[in-house]
Design an enzyme around this catalytic site. Structure first.
Site, PDB file in Angstrom:
ATOM      1  N   TYR A 142      -0.042   3.518   6.180  1.00  0.00           N
ATOM      2  CA  TYR A 142      -0.341   2.338   6.731  1.00  0.00           C
ATOM      3  C   TYR A 142       1.062   3.084   7.995  1.00  0.00           C
ATOM      4  O   TYR A 142       1.355   2.073   8.401  1.00  0.00           O
ATOM      5  CB  TYR A 142       0.650   1.311   6.231  1.00  0.00           C
ATOM      6  N   HIS A 182      -4.657   7.216  -3.826  1.00  0.00           N
ATOM      7  CA  HIS A 182      -5.074   6.114  -2.410  1.00  0.00           C
ATOM      8  C   HIS A 182      -6.746   6.507  -3.071  1.00  0.00           C
ATOM      9  O   HIS A 182      -7.157   5.217  -3.191  1.00  0.00           O
ATOM     10  CB  HIS A 182      -4.595   6.218  -0.921  1.00  0.00           C
TER      11      HIS A 182
END
Length: 265
Positions: free
Chosen positions: A43, A101
């Site tokens: 991110y 992830h």
């Protein structure tokens, strides 16, 4: 994880790439009552998230801070270094939860979870999670992770209820966190939610979040709007009736937002 549980509502930081804005929003979220903040190395905002956590008046031990390791850093040495870099960026000594992830690319269950187990033993992380896994991949993760899988993070909302996967996780005492719970704004346009929200004088988003929470699923909606930030936080206080839950359960349309070319399904 520690004795702390995952709160039913958390603050998601996906797409909050402006440092000052992200740090301010994380701090505002914590001051408003949030106790779970979710980020990821991909991110590009871990430093801002850490700043927001540190500058809020909320004691650090009261906040669940989670990040995720990207799929090209899941080999043993790379994963350990990635977590250490995340801690350094965030200015924190420990992370409450670290996720794999995506189970692709360099993901290798024996090596990936050996690294996570070592980080857990060393006290750098307090819990281990997996994101975007199928049932089969979750079974494999449980086999190789000695510390135990604490949390499964998946896309989940009224148009993607994930019944079978959720049931599997719950039957193994794995908590569920829903990412993309607002369908990136599309939740507002779901007719069933609009009708129920009109009857309750609240927003369709609040009804959708309340539905997740009625199933025991935590949600991490993100927003840059302070009004919506507060509204999202208030959603666990909405108690849906059995008929309202059944109305949402009965939605047959399906929509998946997070569906990259490398997705494992």
């Amino acid at each position: 994880m520690s004795e702390r549980t995952i709160p039913l509502i958390g603050f998601g930081t996906y797409r909050l790439e402006d440092h000052d804005q992200c740090a301010a929003l994380v701090s505002e979220a914590l001051e408003a009552g949030y106790r779970h903040v979710d980020t990821a190395s991909a991110y590009n905002n871990e430093a801002a998230v850490g700043e927001g956590v540190r500058t809020a008046s909320v004691p650090r031990e009261d906040v669940v801070v989670a990040t995720k390791v990207w799929y090209d850093r899941l080999d043993y040495g790379d994963l350990k270094r990635s977590v250490e870099v995340s801690l350094d960026r965030m200015g924190l000594s420990t992370l409450d939860l670290v996720y794999v992830h995506w189970p692709v690319s360099t993901y290798d269950p024996p090596r990936t979870f050996a690294a996570l187990d070592m980080l857990f033993e060393d006290g750098l992380i307090d819990g281990i999670g997996v994101a975007n896994f199928t049932i089969e991949q979750l079974e494999s993760a449980r086999e190789y992770c000695e510390a135990g899988i604490d949390v499964l993070q998946i896309e989940c909302h009224p148009l993607l209820p994930q019944w079978e996967l959720c049931e599997y996780a719950y039957s193994r005492d794995i908590d569920i966190v829903a990412h993309t719970p607002l369908l990136q704004g599309e939740l507002e346009d779901v007719p069933e939610l609009r009708e129920l929200s009109a009857d309750r004088n609240c927003s369709p988003v609040q009804v959708g979040l309340a539905w997740l929470q009625s199933r025991g699923i935590s949600a991490i909606p993100g927003t840059s709007d302070l009004t919506h930030l507060v509204e999202n936080f208030e959603s666990p206080s909405i108690e849906l009736t059995e008929d309202e839950q059944a109305t949402i359960d009965g939605i047959e349309r399906r929509r998946r937002i997070a569906d990259p070319y490398f997705a494992p399904w």
